[in-house]
Design an enzyme around this catalytic site. Sequence first.
Site: not given
Ligand code: MOS
Length: 709
Positions: A472, A670
């Site tokens: 990320t 998400e």
């Molecule tokens: Mo996530 S589905 O909280 O990695």
Amino acid sequence: MTTVTPLKGFVGTAHTRVEGRDKVTGAARYAGEIPFAELAHGWLVLSTVARGRIRAMDTEAVLAMPGVLTVLHHGNALHVETDYAGLMGMKPDPSVALFQHDRVPHAGWPVALVVARTSEQAREAAEALVVHYDQEPHDVAFADGRPDAYPAADTPVAPAVAAKGDLEAELARSAVVVDAEYTTPEEHHSPMEPHAATARWDGGRLEVVDSNQGSIWVQGELANLFSLDPASVRVRSEHIGGGFGSKGVRAHQVAAVMAATVLHRPVRVVLTRRQMFSLVGYRSPTAQRVRLGADPDGRLRALEHQALNLSSTVHEFLEPCALPGRVLYDADAHHTAHRIVRLDVPTPTWMRAPGEAPGSFALESALDELAEKCGVDPIDLRARNEPETGPVSGLPFAGRRLLLDCFREGARRFGWADRDPRPGLRRDGRWLLGTGTAAATFHAGAFPSTAAMTAEADGTFTVRISAADIGTGARTALTLIAADALHVTPDRVRVLIGDSDFGPAMIAGGSMGTSSWAWAVTAAADELRERLVPGATIPPDGITVRSDTSAAIAARSQKERHSYGAHFAEAAVDVTTGEVRVRRMLGIFAAGRIVNPLTARNQFVGGMTWGISMALHEEAIRDPASGAHVGADLAGYHFAANADVPLIEADWLQEEPNADDPIGIKGIGEIGIVGAAAAVANAVWHATGVRHRSLPIRPDRVLQAGRHA
Ligand code: MOS
């Protein structure tokens, strides 16, 4: 001596990944490639039947094969404890308790671990191991209306049921009712880097080098599973090639620890892509029913969302599909509830926006159907149902709710005002064209975390926090956050993560990693700056402070805390071949302060790409005869590849910290997928006039629907 000079903020400015050079030059080592002396390799043997008992295992022949060191199975395994409260007080999935009995609850269940000197020897021996089963009839048929479905239990992240008002009475009073059923298929995370762990005992301490979403989490679970003093277990996870919810404690770490304990040497277990399909969790298929009741102008009287997901026979997992309605829309009556059916399949798990991803497909499709029935623009419909407080909770929203702002900005940039609401009118050669929109929301929270920060004698700073960068850009984000908090440039900050010895911290999950860690890092920096009075000399081993945000987070008032977004998609549909192409897509998000625009855009676009993939491609198929997957690989499991993905634009609104949230950072991992599939499906409806309520919208489904239209 350290001078503390206020500088311009680095948070909010683009910064390439601090470990980027290491990654592209190969200097960064992943869990499966870190060398160890005397390393042995374990290979898991998975069941070929979907239900039954292991009658016998021909281990003798395999033990005689070249390089084989041992075969672990239910007849000789170490005891593994599963009666404990793990992460957030949850009981562990007993699927990770390897080789504790002879029962086989699903195809691809681990029945043995073959350990050998080389990976090739282990694999060859594992594939040669003959296992005899007493097979029993299995049931893998997920479907709505199964009589054995039962109401789900609450989880720490989601009450199973939420209700207010008299649903049936409000539905009866509604001039317009939408009552529709939606299905989504089984989907798999398949992160680029397969799961891998190496375990070894070193001076009375168990050390595990792993690829996970929380070293402190895996450390705690392994200590519990093997009944070890947590202080004697260390888990490290420096670089991770994707997780998406699949990288918690899984069979491979447990297998590696068990083998290393038995053999007194380091043991590595790496999963194959194919093994990942049964060993690391997946997103359950869902069957959902949404009933919306509204006045003629679209104001909602009733919102009902019922969702069914499957779980294994060994553990209950809830895919909380009905969550988005509890946040997005006001209605006089709300009823949202979940049911589960237990089948002879692996236990599903969290996968990017668990609940919200499939749930938003159903809810946001139903909203579009309501807009159509009422003759109201889909964005006006949302504006008419904007809540003042939490639609079910009644709690105030933290900060300003920016859902409609996202829609307004998105509509302006997408050219929504020019849209003719009637479906099936626009054509470009063989393609029918349509546009669609959908809302996105995701919970924005923070969990208690600790961090240590050291002012080094050379004027640099070292941050230690048990965070995880699963791709990320978390390490880079924390570098910028620490630099700003310390009033120094990022090149003077070194952020060390992925080590359970750094103490308790939030996992990279629930879109709450960066917000939770940033809070701890900021708190540590504030204290350190107080200690660094001008003129103070720093001793050779530096000055270290520790922070713990438990008290600050517990003291927060109860509020509805969320991020928001609006998706816009244009789809082209060839009704003679059934092909659907997404031509353009735009997402506008309100997700707090964006720490690093470069990696943040990546997260949003990645989520939206998944949305296209979910809408049009992804679907894991089980063969009812064998109970196992058909095509458990990335040839058989289709997903959106480069040629399927158009230029995706993602942008965000400026959102400043408010009194309720001093850090001002909300998660972004998400929300990009939430609502994205619905926007595509709504665009397909607008192109063709046909509603697709089952994903993926495959060519055969488009053709079939076309025949009935
Ligand atoms: Mo996530 S589905 O909280 O990695």
